[in-house]
Scaffold this active site. Structure first.
Site, PDB file in Angstrom:
ATOM      1  N   TYR A 148      32.784  39.877  33.371  1.00 34.99           N
ATOM      2  CA  TYR A 148      32.256  39.399  32.099  1.00 34.99           C
ATOM      3  C   TYR A 148      30.845  38.826  32.252  1.00 34.99           C
ATOM      4  O   TYR A 148      29.924  39.254  31.553  1.00 34.99           O
ATOM      5  CB  TYR A 148      33.222  38.364  31.521  1.00 34.99           C
ATOM      6  CG  TYR A 148      33.207  38.280  30.028  1.00 34.99           C
ATOM      7  CD1 TYR A 148      34.051  37.386  29.359  1.00 34.99           C
ATOM      8  CD2 TYR A 148      32.359  39.059  29.248  1.00 34.99           C
ATOM      9  CE1 TYR A 148      34.050  37.294  27.994  1.00 34.99           C
ATOM     10  CE2 TYR A 148      32.354  38.962  27.890  1.00 34.99           C
ATOM     11  CZ  TYR A 148      33.198  38.075  27.266  1.00 34.99           C
ATOM     12  OH  TYR A 148      33.199  37.977  25.915  1.00 34.99           O
ATOM     13  N   GLU A 155      23.370  42.848  29.876  1.00 31.92           N
ATOM     14  CA  GLU A 155      23.002  43.032  28.474  1.00 31.92           C
ATOM     15  C   GLU A 155      21.778  42.192  28.113  1.00 31.92           C
ATOM     16  O   GLU A 155      20.822  42.690  27.501  1.00 31.92           O
ATOM     17  CB  GLU A 155      24.193  42.645  27.577  1.00 31.92           C
ATOM     18  CG  GLU A 155      25.376  43.596  27.703  1.00 31.92           C
ATOM     19  CD  GLU A 155      26.611  43.087  26.979  1.00 31.92           C
ATOM     20  OE1 GLU A 155      26.457  42.360  25.973  1.00 31.92           O
ATOM     21  OE2 GLU A 155      27.721  43.420  27.416  1.00 31.92           O
TER      22      GLU A 155
END
Lengths: 226, 308
Positions: A148, A155
């Site tokens: 995660y 990103e």
């Protein structure tokens, strides 16, 4: 109002859907490995898996429909939010700003997504068939601890890398005057998106940690009682 | 004559919070709330959710003790609803905000469009018209809040008002920014478009007011019970033939007309969100009517005649 679970037909469809998605992300994983071995470096691997990535990530939009139809017991809003953010990154950032496609940050989130999705879709497949190996359950609720943050970093770095090119080209931006009396600055929008990670990411992360404690300890109790 | 005993437990911990002795059988929940308030001054009646079941619905003030499914020793559960704010206060705050925020943009305060444009005015008549319509809409809402509306529930949680204000005030600022902008472009079809929009606006405002007045009349004697609304002599209320919540229908109409008048995308977006929100409210209300009244007109739709 009671939520209607999937009937036999819907279950069959969902199994097929989840198997196809698992296969798709495996294709992406294999594609990455092969490209790495062929090139000898981990740079610019995006181009080798660009098409399957776009296809299978966009295909996840169907999951919103599944929730809306009630065949999957998840919240429509939450699912929509998660899928749209992935689709946004795939199309509105990585695809649209060609200059970031060679960035290493892209590989960071693609790898994170690939591993996560392979585990997630196989988890759903096995769950639907009522035969969930503990390994898959463990993987789903444990690997996210690393994947995660890895995905989020990839990103954010990618969006950050895209910023100067967006500013320069005026991508997706509209300025006054125009007959719709509307203005939109994509550059500012991307910055706001980056800022939104700050409140959202910790909440989701701790929610998953909480889920982990619940799910994995429940299984332990089950095993002890057997 | 048997007097009741009432014990009130915390809904979560089941701890006994109070024990009321010698309660009259015809005591109302309202009186019980007042008694509870005396023992716990910080939990004023509006904050008290009193229920028969820990996870159940809150009992209404008008319910009478002996008509409830309890023995002569009644066990009730208490839940704190948190700080409450009266509906009238809520609406006054929610509607005064957009009214004055719009003016900040209309008069082009310094911090809005920069020093060069401060206090200038727009050459387009439609911008003045839009300001008049927007202000009229919110002044009308404020007047209705004070003189017309009769609320069945007195309060709402205080936390919600922050969220609501962000939404209403934020959107008012956003759309006022574009309408009053120095680079504003008037509607493409000129006077025809504007005149059509004004007429639609006035009709919808009149309709909305008629519905509010009709609903208010249903509770003329101060009662809090719901009654089926019917069309009256006022033609605007004839929408009741087709729709359960014509006030929402007219409200959406008002915002559509405002979108046409200003030809502004943010206004259109606000209209869309209003429509979605009001459709949800209308469906809820419609379901409530259907549940409560066996003889409810079956052909009525929640918000759009024949469709939705």
């Amino acid at each position: 109002r009671r939520r209607k679970g999937p009937g036999a037909l819907a279950t069959g469809y969902l199994v097929i859907y989840n198997v196809v998605m698992t296969a798709g992300w495996l294709v992406i994983a294999v594609g990455l490995v092969r490209a790495y071995l062929a090139k000898g470096s981990y740079h610019s691997l995006y181009y080798s898996i660009e098409k399957p990535l776009k296809f299978f990530q966009t295909g996840a939009l169907l999951e919103i429909l599944h929730c809306a139809l009630g065949i999957v017991p998840s919240s429509v809003v939450l699912t929509a939010f998660q899928v749209m953010s992935r689709v946004f990154l795939t199309w509105a950032v990585t695809h649209s700003v060609k200059e970031v496609q060679a960035e290493d940050s892209v590989l960071l989130f693609v790898v994170a997504w690939t591993i996560t999705e392979i585990i997630r879709y196989s988890f759903y497949t096995f769950s639907l068939l009522n035969h969930l190996p503990y390994l898959i359950k463990w993987a789903r609720y444990t690997l996210f601890i690393v994947l995660y943050p890895m995905g989020v970093s990839g990103e954010l770095l990618t969006i950050y890398a895209a910023l100067p090119f967006v500013r320069q080209s005026g991508l997706y931006s509209i300025s006054l005057p125009n007959k719709y009396n509307f203005s939109f600055d994509y550059y500012t929008f991307l910055i706001l998106v980056m800022i939104s990670y700050i409140p959202i990411f910790p909440q989701l992360y701790f929610h998953m940690l909480h889920q982990r404690r619940k799910v994995l300890s429940h299984t332990e109790e089950h095993r002890k009682s057997e | 004559f048997v007097s009741y005993q009432v014990e009130i437990l915390d809904w979560e911990t089941k701890k006994q919070l109070c024990f009321l002795d010698k309660v009259e059988p015809n005591a109302t929940i309202r009186e019980i709330r007042l008694m509870f308030h005396k023992l716990y001054p910080r939990w004023y009646p509006a904050r008290q959710s009193i229920k028969l079941d820990p996870k159940g619905k809150s009992l209404r003030d008008e319910e009478i003790l002996q008509h409830l499914p309890v023995g002569t020793t009644a066990t009730l559960y208490f839940k704190d609803l948190g700080p409450q704010i009266g509906w009238t206060t809520v609406f006054l705050i929610e509607y005064t905000g957009p009214l004055f925020i719009y003016f900040l943009f209309y008069f082009r305060m310094t911090f809005v469009y920069g020093l060069d444009e401060r206090f200038t005015s727009s050459p387009h008549p439609v911008v003045n018209l839009a300001c008049i319509c927007h202000s009229f809409h919110y002044i009308k809402r404020l007047i209705e809040t004070v003189f017309v509306h009769r609320f069945s529930r007195g309060t709402m949680p205080l936390r919600k008002i922050v969220k609501n204000c962000f939404y209403y005030w934020g959107f008012a600022a956003w759309l006022a920014y574009y309408i009053n902008h120095p680079l504003y472009t008037p509607p493409s079809y000129g006077k025809k478009q504007i005149n059509f929009a004004v007429i639609m606006f006035l009709l919808c405002e009149a309709g909305n007011f008629s519905i509010h007045a009709a609903l208010s009349d249903l509770r003329r004697n101060g009662s809090k019970t719901r009654k089926i609304p019917y069309p009256t002599k006022n033609p605007f209320t004839w929408l009741f033939f087709f729709v359960s919540c014509p006030n929402y229908t007219y409200e959406v109409g008002t915002w559509i007309s405002f979108t046409i008048m200003t030809q502004c995308v943010p206004v259109g977006l606000f209209t869309l969100l209003c429509f979605i929100q009001m459709t949800i409210w209308a469906k809820d209300k419609h379901c409530t009517y259907l549940r409560e009244f066996k003889d409810y007109p079956s052909h009525r739709m929640p918000i759009i005649p024949f469709l939705l």
